[in-house]
Design an enzyme around this catalytic site. Structure first.
Site, short mmCIF file in Angstrom:
data_model
loop_
_atom_site.label_atom_id
_atom_site.label_comp_id
_atom_site.label_asym_id
_atom_site.label_seq_id
_atom_site.Cartn_x
_atom_site.Cartn_y
_atom_site.Cartn_z
N ALA A 285 -10.78 -6.97 12.30
CA ALA A 285 -9.56 -7.21 11.52
C ALA A 285 -8.35 -6.56 12.19
O ALA A 285 -7.29 -7.18 12.32
CB ALA A 285 -9.74 -6.67 10.11
N LYS A 286 -8.53 -5.33 12.61
CA LYS A 286 -7.38 -4.60 13.17
C LYS A 286 -6.98 -5.16 14.55
O LYS A 286 -5.80 -5.15 14.92
CB LYS A 286 -7.69 -3.10 13.24
N TYR B 14 -13.99 -3.92 10.44
CA TYR B 14 -12.66 -3.29 10.45
C TYR B 14 -12.02 -3.43 11.84
O TYR B 14 -10.83 -3.75 11.96
CB TYR B 14 -12.82 -1.82 10.07
N SER C 221 1.47 3.23 -2.47
CA SER C 221 1.16 4.18 -3.54
C SER C 221 0.46 5.44 -3.06
O SER C 221 0.50 6.47 -3.75
CB SER C 221 0.27 3.49 -4.58
N ARG C 222 -0.19 5.38 -1.92
CA ARG C 222 -1.00 6.52 -1.47
C ARG C 222 -0.92 6.65 0.04
O ARG C 222 -0.47 5.74 0.74
CB ARG C 222 -2.48 6.27 -1.79
N GLY D 245 0.83 -1.22 0.00
CA GLY D 245 0.00 0.00 0.00
C GLY D 245 0.85 1.25 0.00
O GLY D 245 0.51 2.25 0.63
N SER E 287 -4.91 -0.30 13.73
CA SER E 287 -5.68 0.91 13.98
C SER E 287 -6.11 0.91 15.44
O SER E 287 -6.41 -0.17 15.99
CB SER E 287 -6.93 0.95 13.09
N GLY F 220 13.47 8.43 -7.24
CA GLY F 220 14.57 7.78 -7.96
C GLY F 220 14.60 6.28 -7.78
O GLY F 220 13.66 5.67 -7.26
N1 LIG Z 1 -6.44 6.82 7.38
C1 LIG Z 1 -6.71 6.49 8.63
O1 LIG Z 1 -7.37 7.25 9.37
C2 LIG Z 1 -6.19 5.21 9.23
C3 LIG Z 1 -6.31 5.04 10.61
C4 LIG Z 1 -5.84 3.88 11.18
C5 LIG Z 1 -5.26 2.91 10.42
N2 LIG Z 1 -5.18 3.09 9.07
C6 LIG Z 1 -4.58 2.00 8.29
O2 LIG Z 1 -3.43 2.49 7.65
C7 LIG Z 1 -3.25 1.79 6.42
C8 LIG Z 1 -3.12 2.79 5.28
O3 LIG Z 1 -4.29 3.59 5.29
P1 LIG Z 1 -4.48 4.86 4.35
O4 LIG Z 1 -5.38 5.76 5.07
O5 LIG Z 1 -3.17 5.35 3.84
O6 LIG Z 1 -5.31 4.16 3.16
P2 LIG Z 1 -5.61 4.63 1.67
O7 LIG Z 1 -5.27 6.05 1.47
O8 LIG Z 1 -6.99 4.16 1.38
O9 LIG Z 1 -4.57 3.73 0.83
C9 LIG Z 1 -4.74 2.34 0.84
C10 LIG Z 1 -3.51 1.69 0.26
O10 LIG Z 1 -3.74 0.27 0.25
C11 LIG Z 1 -3.64 -0.22 -1.09
N3 LIG Z 1 -4.66 -1.24 -1.32
C12 LIG Z 1 -6.02 -1.11 -1.30
N4 LIG Z 1 -6.62 -2.27 -1.62
C13 LIG Z 1 -5.63 -3.15 -1.86
C14 LIG Z 1 -5.61 -4.52 -2.25
N5 LIG Z 1 -6.75 -5.22 -2.46
N6 LIG Z 1 -4.42 -5.12 -2.41
C15 LIG Z 1 -3.25 -4.45 -2.19
N7 LIG Z 1 -3.20 -3.14 -1.84
C16 LIG Z 1 -4.38 -2.51 -1.68
C17 LIG Z 1 -3.90 0.98 -1.99
O11 LIG Z 1 -3.27 0.73 -3.24
P3 LIG Z 1 -3.76 1.43 -4.62
O12 LIG Z 1 -3.95 2.87 -4.34
O13 LIG Z 1 -2.64 1.16 -5.55
O14 LIG Z 1 -5.04 0.74 -5.01
C18 LIG Z 1 -3.25 2.11 -1.18
O15 LIG Z 1 -1.87 2.17 -1.41
C19 LIG Z 1 -4.44 0.84 6.28
O16 LIG Z 1 -4.10 -0.45 6.72
C20 LIG Z 1 -5.46 1.45 7.20
O17 LIG Z 1 -6.40 0.51 7.66
C21 LIG Z 1 -5.62 4.22 8.45
#
Ligand SMILES: NC(=O)c1ccc[n+]([C@@H]2O[C@H](COP(=O)([O-])OP(=O)(O)OC[C@H]3O[C@@H](n4cnc5c(N)ncnc54)[C@H](OP(=O)(O)O)[C@@H]3O)[C@@H](O)[C@H]2O)c1
Length: 237
Positions: free
Chosen positions: A149-150, A146, A8-9, A6, A133, A45
């Site tokens: 899972a977490k 969720y 990429s974003r 993950g 999380s 790079g």
């Molecule tokens: N944002 C929050 O508030 C928060 C809080 C607590 C924990 N988290 C955890 O932190 C982590 C990152 O969250 P984020 O907010 O950065 O999420 P996000 O912006 O939604 O990005 C999700 C990332 O996971 C990849 N992904 C999605 N579906 C996938 C799949 N089926 N197979 C492989 N890769 C997949 C996406 O790849 P593509 O873009 O290439 O599809 C992207 O790089 C997650 O585990 C999330 O549960 C987030």
């Protein structure tokens, strides 16, 4: 040399940037955002290698590990950050959607860990970091899938830490609170204000604030294993 899923974003991309800034080679897992992964390579790079990865696929996990190892010559760490969110009150979320969240976030850990352990055993500073999380620790209405899972990620990590500690492999968990990324972009304004009020620091975190803690646990915290580090602005207090 680290494989970040993950990457990429959002939080993953911030981790990739922080690792690359240290000179660490990074396998940057992406799923659908090939252009964003390519943009990271253009920005950072050849220290960054984009790798297509699908959470639910055992073959994809093995390929991602092999690609990182072959390109950089070794694998020191996994940062298992890729995750999916879906939710809603339990009576409104059908079981297929509920189970997909659990399967993607937890089932994926088994595949990629098994694929990576032989390579990690050859490293002199091996580690695995799981991005969980605080929702998995304290719960949140609408998040039975969720949150399940977490929470399971914590049990997985602590059990694995006891299995592989003898090989010098550290296994830790990062538990972010609410962070400004695509995943939270649809949180309605009213809920956002409630979360701000509940959070001691009064705001969502940034992806870079989470990445700082991720790199600390993955690379610097050499006496931490089985640790769960909350990075949530005090939301869980
Ligand atoms: N944002 C929050 O508030 C928060 C809080 C607590 C924990 N988290 C955890 O932190 C982590 C990152 O969250 P984020 O907010 O950065 O999420 P996000 O912006 O939604 O990005 C999700 C990332 O996971 C990849 N992904 C999605 N579906 C996938 C799949 N089926 N197979 C492989 N890769 C997949 C996406 O790849 P593509 O873009 O290439 O599809 C992207 O790089 C997650 O585990 C999330 O549960 C987030």
């Amino acid at each position: 040399m680290v494989l970040v899923t993950g990457g990429s974003r959002g939080i993953g991309a911030a981790i990739v940037r922080r690792l690359a800034a240290r000179g660490t080679g990074v396998g940057c897992g992406y799923h659908s955002s090939a252009e964003r992964a390519a943009a990271l390579v253009a920005e950072l790079g050849p220290r960054v290698l984009p790798i297509r990865y699908e959470l639910s696929s055992e073959n994809s996990a093995a390929d991602a590990v092999a690609a990182t190892r072959e390109h950089f010559g070794k694998l020191d760490a996994l940062i298992l950050n890729a995750g999916v969110w879906d939710g809603g009150l339990i009576e409104r979320l059908d079981h297929d959607r509920w189970w997909r969240v659990v399967e993607h976030n937890v089932g994926s850990l088994s595949h990629i860990t098994r694929a990576a352990l032989p390579a990690l055993r050859s490293s002199d500073r091996p580690s695995i970091l799981l991005v969980s999380s605080v929702v998995g620790l304290i719960g949140h209405a609408g998040d039975t899938a969720y949150g399940s899972a977490k929470a399971a990620m914590v049990g997985f990590a602590r059990s694995l830490a006891k299995e592989v500690g003898q090989d010098g492999i550290r296994v830790n968990v990062l538990a972010p609170g609410f962070v400004d990324t695509d995943m939270t972009s649809a949180v309605p304004e009213k809920a956002r204000q409630r979360i701000h009020t509940e959070t001691v620091l009064g705001r969502f975190g940034t992806a870079d604030e989470i990445a700082t803690a991720a790199v600390f646990l993955s690379e610097d915290a050499t006496y931490c294993t089985g640790t769960v580090l909350n990075v949530d602005g005090g939301w869980s207090l």
